[in-house]
Design an enzyme around this catalytic site. Structure first.
Site, PDB file in Angstrom:
ATOM      1  N   GLY A  50      10.693 -19.861 -13.228  1.00 24.18           N
ATOM      2  CA  GLY A  50       9.264 -19.734 -12.935  1.00 24.18           C
ATOM      3  C   GLY A  50       8.394 -20.581 -13.851  1.00 24.18           C
ATOM      4  O   GLY A  50       7.203 -20.337 -13.999  1.00 24.18           O
ATOM      5  N   ILE A  55       7.550 -28.556 -10.048  1.00 24.45           N
ATOM      6  CA  ILE A  55       6.312 -29.317 -10.291  1.00 24.45           C
ATOM      7  C   ILE A  55       6.575 -30.377 -11.348  1.00 24.45           C
ATOM      8  O   ILE A  55       6.190 -31.532 -11.220  1.00 24.45           O
ATOM      9  CB  ILE A  55       5.188 -28.362 -10.743  1.00 24.45           C
ATOM     10  N   TYR A  90       7.798 -13.175   0.684  1.00 21.60           N
ATOM     11  CA  TYR A  90       7.070 -12.386  -0.313  1.00 21.60           C
ATOM     12  C   TYR A  90       7.916 -12.140  -1.557  1.00 21.60           C
ATOM     13  O   TYR A  90       7.444 -11.628  -2.551  1.00 21.60           O
ATOM     14  CB  TYR A  90       6.551 -11.090   0.320  1.00 21.60           C
ATOM     15  N   GLY A 402       3.095 -16.017  10.631  1.00 24.58           N
ATOM     16  CA  GLY A 402       3.748 -14.808  10.143  1.00 24.58           C
ATOM     17  C   GLY A 402       4.693 -14.244  11.178  1.00 24.58           C
ATOM     18  O   GLY A 402       4.732 -14.700  12.330  1.00 24.58           O
ATOM     19  N   CYS A 429      -0.016 -21.091  13.995  1.00 27.12           N
ATOM     20  CA  CYS A 429       1.218 -20.517  14.533  1.00 27.12           C
ATOM     21  C   CYS A 429       0.989 -19.100  15.056  1.00 27.12           C
ATOM     22  O   CYS A 429       0.474 -18.935  16.148  1.00 27.12           O
ATOM     23  CB  CYS A 429       2.328 -20.593  13.493  1.00 27.12           C
ATOM     24  N   ARG A 512       9.243 -18.987  17.412  1.00 28.56           N
ATOM     25  CA  ARG A 512      10.173 -18.556  18.457  1.00 28.56           C
ATOM     26  C   ARG A 512       9.425 -18.273  19.759  1.00 28.56           C
ATOM     27  O   ARG A 512       9.915 -18.501  20.828  1.00 28.56           O
ATOM     28  CB  ARG A 512      10.884 -17.292  17.962  1.00 28.56           C
ATOM     29  N   HIS A 559       2.478 -26.009  12.147  1.00 28.18           N
ATOM     30  CA  HIS A 559       1.953 -25.686  10.808  1.00 28.18           C
ATOM     31  C   HIS A 559       1.338 -26.934  10.170  1.00 28.18           C
ATOM     32  O   HIS A 559       2.032 -27.663   9.460  1.00 28.18           O
ATOM     33  CB  HIS A 559       3.085 -25.166   9.913  1.00 28.18           C
ATOM     34  N   GLU A 561      -0.445 -27.214   7.665  1.00 32.16           N
ATOM     35  CA  GLU A 561      -0.438 -27.193   6.193  1.00 32.16           C
ATOM     36  C   GLU A 561       0.790 -27.877   5.602  1.00 32.16           C
ATOM     37  O   GLU A 561       0.765 -28.356   4.474  1.00 32.16           O
ATOM     38  CB  GLU A 561      -0.543 -25.741   5.674  1.00 32.16           C
TER      39      GLU A 561
END
Ligand code: GLN
Length: 611
Positions: A50, A55, A90, A402, A429, A512, A559, A561
């Protein structure tokens, strides 16, 4: 730079062979691979995970890429999953989808954004992939009667993957530098075979071929008020026990690392002080490349790998200029201030929507806007009243992608609110699908309209899984549409305006379910515009509302993004942010940026429909 190593080295290297019966010197490499042509930078974490290894590694790769070198990153995951597709975002952060459809760790998104380079399955390996390949080969009798062992076979497979990536440069040439990021921390069980493979690689490729960079952490306990180096020293020991002597140590810390601490680390790890670097926290990851260059880290790597002669200084100057001007704008005071609401299921865990946050950041820099992202938990939003409260103070709203039921009804309320209150809106999406459902229910009056993902027996399955189309796409077994595909854009639409008139765009998908084509004509009659679709089949991929009725309302089955980059923010996000600014400051629409990104009635031609 010579393409082959001096004689003594090549004699030494020639003992390593592609043949499984070469005993302990079995070390596979792809055909045509020339040792010495590609150099390797390996980034390993110590102390804890972490620390932003991805990066760090991508920023380092960027510094070398800016010098005109061809770089290729590889992320190694220790887990047994074949890819990241089944991982819970998550817990592990967003699932990032590559052009070729591989579902990967979110770090790959960082590499793509910082390097401005599309990656493929060659850039991502997991223990699951390696073991599967070996076990399948074993069943085919591919090991000529030998016992299949961690060394040389598993480590051999890892080295093969690295060398294959080394062969993947433009026009089939070898890349200059492969950057390897080992997931986890030195001392973990899971990644120990990677670390061993990298030790072997460095040995086989010869001196000056591989640079090991250890990323470590300097703790600063509040009760002491000073930095302590012991954890970093112990972490370094774990690495050295595995036979790896780091060449460079980068110290992550809250505050700049003191000289005393850096000297201690140098002393205990045989790394000269000038190769121990402080990397303290920054306000944005995008300032890290410049900060690292200022410390001279890149030049040390060039020296260790003997790469100075391959540097193209002119390329470096122009790359530096464009990045630095981006970084300057990043830190500059912003003229505009807006808030974007994002309906996220587990709103607290931002990593699950990392690319969306980045896409917003890119637009903020481009348009000079300070953007606050407000995460909206829609699981308790049961009524129009509570939605209005949730969205109070938001200048725009995003309903992102999601899976699963939770929060879905609340998202539909958000769509309704944005539609009826002319609040700038972007549906991604699942968010695109929510628009279709909201339109069906509230505009067309189809009570209970839904996606078969949430209600298999709805009488209006406007979103459903369509086995026939999956066959058309070559997607079997009810799995997902994944990866990049072309999307036709309807002329005259808001989408066409955003994409600068492009007739075809290429976007990344991961879904899907989709709009059932039998409902499309009626949805269109009700006022929804489908402005993007599959080039051959009636699969709807972009939707919008006419600019006459709504300042900015757009949705995408893909997507956007995932392909937004710092220096080329995605048009759908640009449109959203621009519309949000214009909502607060109408005069913005008349500025150069406003004229480019805010579509007014006068810039729009007749609303089009498409079925
Ligand atoms: N769950 C929806 C589908 O599978 C949307 C997926 C997504 O948002 N990525 O189609």
């Amino acid at each position: 730079m010579p393409d082959s190593e001096p004689d003594s080295t090549s004699n030494f290297l020639s003992q390593f062979s592609n043949q499984e019966d070469a005993g302990e010197h079995f070390s596979p490499s792809p055909e045509g691979f020339v040792r010495g042509r590609t150099k390797f930078v390996v980034v390993v974490g110590t102390v804890m995970s972490g620390l932003g290894k991805g990066i760090f590694a991508s920023s380092l790769a960027k510094l070398l890429q800016d010098k005109g070198l061809v770089v290729a990153p590889m992320k190694m995951e220790g887990y047994l999953n074949i890819d990241s597709g089944t991982l819970n975002p998550y817990r592990h952060g967003e699932v990032f989808v590559l052009e070729d459809g591989l579902e990967t760790d979110m770090d790959l998104g960082t590499y793509e954004r910082i390097l401005n380079q599309n990656l493929s399955r060659k850039n991502f390996i997991t223990a699951g992939q390696i073991y599967t390949e070996i076990l399948e080969r074993e069943r085919r009798g591919g090991y000529l009667g030998r016992d299949v062992q961690m060394i040389p076979h598993v480590t051999g497979a890892v080295k093969m993957k690295i060398r294959e990536l080394a062969m993947s440069g433009p026009k089939g040439q070898q890349v200059d530098v492969v950057f390897v990021e080992v997931g986890g921390t030195a001392g973990d069980y899971e990644n120990s075979f990677y670390i061993e493979a990298l030790r072997e690689l460095a040995f086989e490729e010869g001196d000056g071929s591989t640079c090991f960079v250890a990323l470590t952490y300097i703790i600063e306990p509040a009760i002491l008020g000073e930095q302590k180096s012991k954890a970093a020293q112990l972490g370094m020991k774990r690495l050295m026990e595995a036979g790896i002597q780091p060449h460079i140590i980068a110290c992550r810390a809250k505050n700049p690392v003191t000289t005393k601490v850096m000297q201690k680390i140098s002393m205990f790890s045989n790394v000269p002080s000038k190769r121990v670097f402080s990397l303290h926290d920054r306000e944005s990851i995008y300032v890290i490349p410049d900060a690292m260059r200022a410390t001279g880290l890149d030049r040390e790597i060039l020296s260790i790998l003997g790469l100075h002669e391959r540097v193209d200084t002119r390329a470096e100057d122009s790359a530096r200029q464009s990045w630095s001007s981006f970084a300057r704008r990043l830190s500059a005071v912003r003229d505009h201030r807006i808030t974007i609401g994002i309906s996220g299921k587990y709103a607290a865990l931002r990593d699950a929507y990392a690319s969306i946050e980045k896409a917003i950041e890119h637009c903020g820099v481009e348009l000079g806007a300070q953007i606050e992202s407000r995460w909206l938990d829609t699981s308790d939003v049961a009524s129009a009243g509570s939605t209005a409260k949730l969205l109070e103070g938001c200048d725009a709203v995003i309903v992102p992608g999601g899976f699963g039921m939770r929060g879905v009804e609340g998202k539909i309320h958000c769509v309704e609110y944005a539609r009826t209150h002319r609040l700038p809106f972007l549906g991604i999406c699942l968010g695109f699908q929510m628009v279709v459902i909201e339109h069906a229910r509230n505009v067309l009056g189809w009570k209970g309209a839904n996606s078969t993902e949430f209600n298999a027996s709805t009488s209006y399955p406007v979103i459903s899984e369509l086995p026939d189309q999956k066959r058309i796409e070559g997607i079997m077994g009810g799995t997902m549409r994944l990866g990049s595909q072309d999307v036709d854009i309807a002329p005259g639409s808001l989408a066409s305006f955003l994409f600068g008139g492009a007739a075809v765009i290429r976007e990344r998908f991961r879904h899907r379910y989709e709009v059932d084509p039998t409902f499309v004509a009626r949805l269109v009659e009700g006022g929804l515009i489908f402005s993007g679709s599959h080039p051959q089949h009636p699969i709807m991929q972009v939707l919008e509302l006419p600019v006459a009725t709504h300042p900015y309302f757009i949705g995408a089955q893909f997507h956007p993004e995932l392909i937004s980059r710092p220096l080329s923010p995605h048009p759908m996000f640009m449109g959203l942010v621009a519309a949000a600014i214009a909502r607060r400051e109408p005069a913005f629409a008349q500025t150069a940026a406003g004229l480019r990104w805010v579509r007014s009635n006068s810039t729009a031609s007749q609303p089009i429909t498409r079925s």
